[in-house]
Design a protein around this motif. Structure first.
Motif, mmCIF file in Angstrom:
data_model
loop_
_atom_site.group_PDB
_atom_site.id
_atom_site.type_symbol
_atom_site.label_atom_id
_atom_site.label_comp_id
_atom_site.label_asym_id
_atom_site.label_seq_id
_atom_site.Cartn_x
_atom_site.Cartn_y
_atom_site.Cartn_z
ATOM 1 N N UNK A 1 5.086 -2.579 -0.586
ATOM 2 C CA UNK A 1 4.360 -2.309 0.656
ATOM 3 C C UNK A 1 3.608 -0.992 0.497
ATOM 4 N N UNK A 2 3.062 -0.456 1.588
ATOM 5 C CA UNK A 2 2.446 0.868 1.577
ATOM 6 C C UNK A 2 2.658 1.511 2.941
ATOM 7 N N UNK A 3 2.392 2.827 3.010
ATOM 8 C CA UNK A 3 2.602 3.585 4.251
ATOM 9 C C UNK A 3 1.441 4.538 4.471
ATOM 10 N N UNK A 4 1.373 5.059 5.698
ATOM 11 C CA UNK A 4 0.366 6.087 5.986
ATOM 12 C C UNK A 4 0.639 7.324 5.140
ATOM 13 N N UNK A 5 1.906 7.644 4.957
ATOM 14 C CA UNK A 5 2.255 8.837 4.164
ATOM 15 C C UNK A 5 1.816 8.677 2.724
ATOM 16 N N UNK A 6 1.873 7.456 2.192
ATOM 17 C CA UNK A 6 1.471 7.228 0.808
ATOM 18 C C UNK A 6 -0.034 7.028 0.680
ATOM 19 N N UNK A 7 -0.752 7.060 1.815
ATOM 20 C CA UNK A 7 -2.211 6.931 1.839
ATOM 21 C C UNK A 7 -2.694 5.641 1.160
ATOM 22 N N UNK A 8 -1.949 4.550 1.416
ATOM 23 C CA UNK A 8 -2.386 3.252 0.910
ATOM 24 C C UNK A 8 -1.928 2.927 -0.494
ATOM 25 N N UNK A 9 -1.204 3.872 -1.138
ATOM 26 C CA UNK A 9 -0.696 3.574 -2.485
ATOM 27 C C UNK A 9 0.524 2.648 -2.373
ATOM 28 N N UNK A 10 0.762 1.890 -3.441
ATOM 29 C CA UNK A 10 1.892 0.961 -3.428
ATOM 30 C C UNK A 10 3.209 1.728 -3.438
ATOM 31 N N UNK A 11 4.139 1.297 -2.552
ATOM 32 C CA UNK A 11 5.478 1.848 -2.498
ATOM 33 C C UNK A 11 6.456 0.716 -2.846
ATOM 34 N N UNK A 12 7.447 1.032 -3.662
ATOM 35 C CA UNK A 12 8.476 0.060 -4.055
ATOM 36 C C UNK A 12 9.816 0.502 -3.498
ATOM 37 N N UNK A 13 10.581 -0.467 -2.983
ATOM 38 C CA UNK A 13 11.947 -0.163 -2.554
ATOM 39 C C UNK A 13 12.874 -1.267 -3.032
ATOM 40 N N UNK A 14 14.051 -0.834 -3.545
ATOM 41 C CA UNK A 14 15.092 -1.790 -3.923
ATOM 42 C C UNK A 14 15.936 -2.071 -2.680
ATOM 43 N N UNK A 15 16.181 -3.383 -2.383
ATOM 44 C CA UNK A 15 16.902 -3.769 -1.177
ATOM 45 C C UNK A 15 18.289 -4.309 -1.504
ATOM 46 N N UNK A 16 19.245 -4.040 -0.627
ATOM 47 C CA UNK A 16 20.545 -4.679 -0.700
ATOM 48 C C UNK A 16 20.390 -6.104 -0.147
ATOM 49 N N UNK A 17 20.694 -7.142 -0.927
ATOM 50 C CA UNK A 17 20.436 -8.513 -0.470
ATOM 51 C C UNK A 17 21.312 -8.953 0.702
ATOM 52 N N UNK A 18 22.418 -8.248 0.965
ATOM 53 C CA UNK A 18 23.289 -8.634 2.071
ATOM 54 C C UNK A 18 22.790 -8.086 3.410
ATOM 55 N N UNK A 19 22.553 -6.767 3.454
ATOM 56 C CA UNK A 19 22.212 -6.139 4.748
ATOM 57 C C UNK A 19 20.796 -5.580 4.795
ATOM 58 N N UNK A 20 20.042 -5.696 3.684
ATOM 59 C CA UNK A 20 18.644 -5.266 3.596
ATOM 60 C C UNK A 20 18.459 -3.749 3.688
ATOM 61 N N UNK A 21 19.503 -2.997 3.456
ATOM 62 C CA UNK A 21 19.367 -1.531 3.399
ATOM 63 C C UNK A 21 18.555 -1.138 2.158
ATOM 64 N N UNK A 22 17.703 -0.103 2.314
ATOM 65 C CA UNK A 22 16.918 0.395 1.181
ATOM 66 C C UNK A 22 17.822 1.225 0.280
ATOM 67 N N UNK A 23 17.929 0.844 -0.986
ATOM 68 C CA UNK A 23 18.807 1.543 -1.923
ATOM 69 C C UNK A 23 18.079 2.651 -2.676
ATOM 70 N N UNK B 1 13.689 4.157 -3.497
ATOM 71 C CA UNK B 1 12.256 3.962 -3.241
ATOM 72 C C UNK B 1 11.431 4.748 -4.251
ATOM 73 N N UNK B 2 10.295 4.144 -4.677
ATOM 74 C CA UNK B 2 9.359 4.782 -5.599
ATOM 75 C C UNK B 2 7.958 4.706 -5.003
ATOM 76 N N UNK B 3 7.215 5.765 -5.128
ATOM 77 C CA UNK B 3 5.817 5.771 -4.689
ATOM 78 C C UNK B 3 4.925 5.833 -5.919
ATOM 79 N N UNK B 4 3.995 4.872 -6.032
ATOM 80 C CA UNK B 4 3.134 4.790 -7.217
ATOM 81 C C UNK B 4 1.797 5.454 -6.927
ATOM 82 N N UNK B 5 0.954 5.454 -7.948
ATOM 83 C CA UNK B 5 -0.412 5.960 -7.780
ATOM 84 C C UNK B 5 -1.433 4.821 -7.810
ATOM 85 N N UNK B 6 -0.961 3.584 -7.532
ATOM 86 C CA UNK B 6 -1.843 2.404 -7.557
ATOM 87 C C UNK B 6 -2.188 2.050 -6.107
ATOM 88 N N UNK B 7 -3.466 2.066 -5.779
ATOM 89 C CA UNK B 7 -3.890 1.773 -4.415
ATOM 90 C C UNK B 7 -3.688 0.284 -4.144
#
Length: 473
Positions: free
Chosen positions: A361-383, A385-391
């Motif tokens: 996904x992306x966020x306003x804070x990341x200014x449109x760059x791709x953000x990656x998050x690893x999710x817990x498959x049971x409860x969907x908690x974010x384990x 997160x990485x912010x890339x430099x790829x728009x």
């Protein structure tokens, strides 16, 4: 039968075409006088086998019956002709219909029948002669083939320690001198598959035994089309299989969602690949909440998707048909804020790889760059997160292999590329130029299946797969 008649019969047979004959008389065991003669066959060098003899006798009997019937028919017609001629010459009184002209017509009809029968018999004779010639040619060809096989020599097989498993041995060999049925036997020794299966069915190297199968993406094959959507709602969509299937599902179970339109809730389920290919779903799920876009995945028996017009990720358990968890992705853009370049409200894209469940996904804070998050498959908690430099809006789609993010340069160009890779292990990205084909020029979904080691895609109504190749770690 008197001896004179036997002698006459012997002479008749001799005249038919025999070259040698023997005639003798002797008393049998009861003291009665017996006359015996034997004649050599003019065209058979040896007597046929029992089965062949029976077949030949049956053929002769059948031909004899046919000829007897034809002769009887001819004799009947001749008798009729003789009676008519007799009546004509004797001047017998005739019935009202038995006039001279009537007799003439009957004679003409009988003569026509005889001519027709003669033509039919001549045609049958020609057919039998042609069949006889064909059989003779086949026999000659078979004899030549047998002679060639007897003369031929098979090359000696070369056995090496690499080709023959230790402990295997040859029990029987083919006898070239004998063309009869032969039964060949051998003994085999079981060996580990890793010594034999050096390549996958697609012709590309498999992972080494015990390895993770991970590496850098270096090649993407041509797309293979499995199915085409039937209606306009299938212009773009998502289809998937569970890389960690849970009962009652299998690795073959397939799910499909057509995502054109509003209030998208239907999820088509196919128990077998053959059902998916023919378009016969075994079940249709109706989601309690509509989903948005083409970012859904199936993992460990649950469907994960983005709720319509929200930044919420939802877990729907397929077996019980119930919602098990939902989670807002903090700050994530949605409903057209940060989609891929093709649009389609692709702001939140879920993915699965060898290590688990991810969200792109992306966020306003990341200014449109791709953000990656690893999710817990049971409860969907974010384990993590990485912010890339790829728009995000500069690429057409993205997927994850072995914790590395890969992006596609275009959704519509026939000759696109995998143009960027971001390694979450090192936190660095680099440019790539791995060729990628958009055969139908509108790829709206591209996901990686870690079990099948393939890319699944939806390209302009068409559900396709791509083989891939990874470099060794």
């Amino acid at each position: 039968m008197p001896a004179v008649q036997l002698l006459l019969l012997a002479c008749l047979v001799w005249g038919v075409g025999a070259r040698t004959a023997q005639f003798r008389k002797a008393n049998d065991r009861s003291g009665r006088c017996q006359y015996t003669f034997s004649v050599a066959s003019p065209n058979e060098s040896s007597c046929p086998e029992q089965g062949q003899a029976m077949s030949a006798i049956q053929d002769l009997q059948r031909d004899s019956s046919e000829q007897r019937a034809a002769l009887e028919s001819t004799e009947a017609r001749l008798s009729s002709l003789e009676a008519l001629l007799h009546r004509l010459t004797s001047g017998q009184a005739a019935a009202p219909w038995d006039t001279q002209e009537g007799l003439q017509r009957e004679l003409e009809l009988a003569y026509r029948d005889l001519v027709r029968d003669k033509s039919a018999l001549e045609e049958e004779k020609r057919r039998l002669q042609a069949e006889n010639g064909d059989l003779a040619r086949r026999l000659e060809s078979s004899s030549k083939e047998v002679a060639r096989l007897r003369r031929g020599q098979c090359p000696q097989a070369r056995s090496t320690s690499e080709d023959v498993p230790p402990g295997s041995k040859e029990v029987s060999k083919w006898n070239l001198e004998n063309v009869d049925f032969q039964e060949l036997k051998s003994e085999l020794t079981e060996v580990p598959a890793s010594r034999i299966l050096k390549e996958s069915p697609s012709g590309h190297p498999r992972s080494e035994e015990g390895g993770t199968g991970c590496g850098e993406l270096v090649w993407v094959g041509e797309p293979v089309t499995l199915r085409t959507a039937e209606t306009l709602t299938g212009k773009y969509g998502v289809w998937m299989r569970d890389p960690k299937a849970a009962y009652p599902y299998t690795q073959e179970t397939t799910w499909r969602i057509d995502t054109v339109g509003t209030d998208v809730r239907q999820v088509f389920e196919y128990d077998l690949s053959s059902q998916f290919l023919r378009g016969y779903p075994s079940k249709v799920h109706v989601l309690p909440r509509p989903l948005e876009s083409t970012g859904a995945v199936v993992y460990q028996g649950s469907l994960y998707f983005q709720g319509e017009e929200s930044r919420t990720v939802i877990r729907y358990e397929l077996r019980t048909e119930t919602l098990k968890a939902e989670k807002e992705i903090p700050g994530a853009g949605y409903h057209g804020q940060f989609p891929y370049s093709w649009g389609g409200y692709t702001d939140i894209d879920l993915a699965v790889d060898e290590t688990g469940l991810w969200v792109i996904y992306s966020t306003e804070a990341a200014k449109g760059a791709i953000v990656l998050s690893k999710l817990n498959p049971e409860n969907l908690e974010l384990e993590q997160t990485w912010e890339t430099n790829i728009r995000k809006q500069s690429v057409a789609n993205a997927f994850i292999i072995c914790s590395t993010l890969y992006t596609i340069s275009s959704y519509s160009l026939p000759d696109a590329t995998v143009n960027f890779a971001y390694d979450t292990g090192t936190g660095s990205s680099k440019a790539l130029t791995v060729p990628f084909k958009n055969r139908y020029k509108y790829s709206s979904m591209i996901d990686y299946n870690p079990l099948e080691k393939k890319l699944f895609a939806w390209d302009n109504f068409n559900m396709v797969t791509y083989d891939i190749k990874l470099s060794q770690m």
